[in-house]
Design an enzyme around this catalytic site. Structure first.
Site, short mmCIF file in Angstrom:
data_model
loop_
_atom_site.label_atom_id
_atom_site.label_comp_id
_atom_site.label_asym_id
_atom_site.label_seq_id
_atom_site.Cartn_x
_atom_site.Cartn_y
_atom_site.Cartn_z
N HIS A 2 0.85 -1.19 0.00
CA HIS A 2 0.00 0.00 0.00
C HIS A 2 0.88 1.24 0.00
O HIS A 2 1.89 1.31 0.70
CB HIS A 2 -1.02 0.01 1.15
N ASP B 105 6.32 0.98 6.73
CA ASP B 105 4.87 0.77 6.53
C ASP B 105 4.32 1.86 5.63
O ASP B 105 3.89 2.89 6.11
CB ASP B 105 4.17 0.76 7.89
N GLU C 234 -4.84 1.99 2.43
CA GLU C 234 -5.03 0.79 3.26
C GLU C 234 -5.34 1.22 4.68
O GLU C 234 -6.24 0.70 5.32
CB GLU C 234 -3.75 -0.06 3.23
N GLU C 235 -4.57 2.20 5.17
CA GLU C 235 -4.61 2.51 6.61
C GLU C 235 -5.97 3.01 7.09
O GLU C 235 -6.37 2.74 8.21
CB GLU C 235 -3.54 3.58 6.93
N ASP D 102 3.87 -6.39 3.60
CA ASP D 102 3.37 -5.31 4.48
C ASP D 102 3.61 -5.64 5.94
O ASP D 102 2.76 -5.44 6.80
CB ASP D 102 1.87 -5.07 4.21
N HIS E 281 3.36 3.07 12.75
CA HIS E 281 2.38 4.15 12.89
C HIS E 281 2.85 5.28 13.80
O HIS E 281 2.04 5.95 14.44
CB HIS E 281 1.03 3.61 13.41
ZN ZN Z 1 0.88 -1.39 6.36
#
Ligand code: ZN
Length: 482
Positions: free
Chosen positions: A294, A306, A340-341, A368, A438
């Site tokens: 993603h 990520d 995606e998130e 991922d 994140h």
């Molecule tokens: Zn991810």
């Protein structure tokens, strides 16, 4: 003269069939051996080429020039331009975009929190980050007592005592679990559903311990949900260091007050794009092997692991096939998914696009779990399919990728699984992923170029083998029914 017994018993009319079988078997066995030899040579060429040049890292550096790439943000649009240009410059057979409608959420002015005038410590700032999708606090913030709980059961026991207070979910990720993804799964419902559960009992906001095993002052954001039948209350992640500190202070003073201000808001959906680039199959161009990632991130970092790493690997895997002059039988396609998130919009819209009409997706693999040292693959299918793929272990052992097991494919490719595609996840060493996940720490200095490259080689190799061999029909059915 002695005649062996079996010659009397033998049904001589079978002789031509037996001979044919022996001839066929010998030829086929030879073909397999020569295929095996060819694959081994190709695998070696891939390792030599990729490990010498470490080109995936260079592609990652370019992608990260976009800055944070949150759904609907200017950074995301920049990343679409960058990745499209990279694939065009590399001379992929086809590079194109497909539109995706994405929801929009804006953090606004940075969130603030502090312990208000504790007797022991005075006013203590707390590191917090609003969770993705959170509503704002009333302007100027709120000041309230805090009620700490470990899980939803404890919250239910406390019940009405949560009314008017900030619910503080403080159950850590279980450090004893070697599988950090399992530890994450065991704690993440506090983040995803905490506001719903606390809202039911009249809490006015939620603080959630960050999803990491490290103790530091970095908060980790992530997706949260609301339920329309429950009042929507603001929610933020608090760093593990400050979660421990707040918990300690609450022991001394259960009436302690905390100030929290969140300025986030939702806005109308906008159009983003999935970015695609491929090497077309020379024999079955409409049969597709997807190499996925993603392209979006959270808004607080460039998302080097990520999932910038996964996108660099997807592009680089196809580049590697191309550089070695390997023309696949089936199409090998990089798909860089949008959003995606914040809701898996790109994954869902990809399968629904008109462009999928005449395509058959044989397999999709996604990287991922961060660009860390690859260990193998997780196969989201039956044990028969796993057994089938394990026959190629000899190709992955020299990469020290010894694990081919049943497991998850990937968030973005799960909608493809629902259409019968075999989905596969790149398995990596997960010990450091949640240190940065994140949070603003997810930067390129955490990426090792060699580890990243090994993942590329593994993906390129499996994509190539699948493009040559396809998946037998009986196995394809298995991946459908599982
Ligand atoms: Zn991810």
């Amino acid at each position: 003269m002695f005649t062996p017994r079996f010659l009397y018993d033998f049904e001589w009319f079978l002789l031509p069939f037996v001979s044919l079988f022996i001839i066929w078997y010998t030829i086929d066995a030879k073909a397999m051996v020569s295929d095996e030899k060819e694959y081994i040579e190709i695998a070696e060429m891939m390792r030599n080429e990729a490990l010498l040049f470490e080109g995936t890292y260079i592609i990652l550096e370019k992608i990260l020039e976009s800055g944070p790439r949150f759904a609907g943000s200017p950074g995301y649009t920049a990343a679409v331009d960058i990745t499209q240009r990279i694939m065009e410059d590399l001379g992929f057979d086809k590079v194109w975009l497909e539109p995706v409608s994405v929801p929009r959420w804006i953090r606004g002015e940075p969130e603030k929190a502090n312990i208000v005038n504790s007797e022991r410590l005075g006013t203590v700032p707390l590191s917090v980050l609003a969770l993705g999708g959170s509503v704002s606090t009333p302007k100027g913030g709120i000041v309230s007592e805090v009620i700490e709980v470990q899980d939803f059961e404890q919250l239910r026991e406390i019940g009405e005592k949560a009314r008017g207070k900030i619910a503080f979910f403080n159950r850590p990720m279980d450090r004893r679990n070697v599988n950090t993804f399992a530890a994450y799964s065991g704690a993440v419902n506090q983040r995803s559903r905490g506001a719903i559960e606390a809202g039911r009992f009249g809490a006015i906001a939620v603080l959630v311990r960050s999803m990491t095993t490290q103790i530091d002052t970095y908060p980790h954001t992530g997706m949260m949900r609301y339920d329309d039948t429950v009042p929507k209350i603001p929610a933020a992640a608090i760093s593990t260091f400050h979660a421990d500190l707040l918990s300690e202070e609450l022991l001394h003073n259960p009436d302690l007050n905390v100030f929290l201000e969140i300025n986030a808001f939702a806005s109308s959906p906008v159009i983003n794009y999935n970015v695609m680039g491929e090497l077309s199959g020379y024999q079955y161009p409409n049969e597709i092997i997807v190499v996925a990632c993603h392209l979006d991130t959270w808004d607080v970092s460039v998302g080097a692991h990520d999932n910038g790493a996964g996108c660099a690997q997807a592009i680089s895997a196809i580049k590697l096939l191309k550089d070695l002059g390997l023309r696949p039988k089936r199409t090998v396609r990089a798909v860089l998914y949008a959003n995606e998130e914040f809701g898996v919009s790109g994954g869902r819209e990809y399968v629904q696009s008109e462009n999928r009409k005449n395509e058959k997706h044989i397999a999709a693999m996604e990287s991922d779990r961060g660009g860390f040292l690859p260990l193998g693959f997780t196969i989201d299918s039956s044990t028969e399919v796993v057994d089938y793929l394990q026959r190629y272990s000899y190709l992955f052992s020299p990469l020290q990728m010894h694990t081919i097991v049943q497991g998850y494919g990937g968030v973005d490719i799960t909608p493809l699984k629902e259409y019968g595609t075999l989905t596969i996840g790149l398995l990596v060493d997960s010990q450091r992923y949640f240190d940065i996940h994140h949070s603003e720490k997810d930067t390129i200095d955490k990426v090792n170029p060699r580890e990243l490259e090994l993942g590329t080689i593994g993906m390129a190799l499996l994509a190539y083998v699948l493009s040559e061999e396809g998946i037998p029909d009986w196995l394809a059915k298995d991946s459908l029914s599982n």
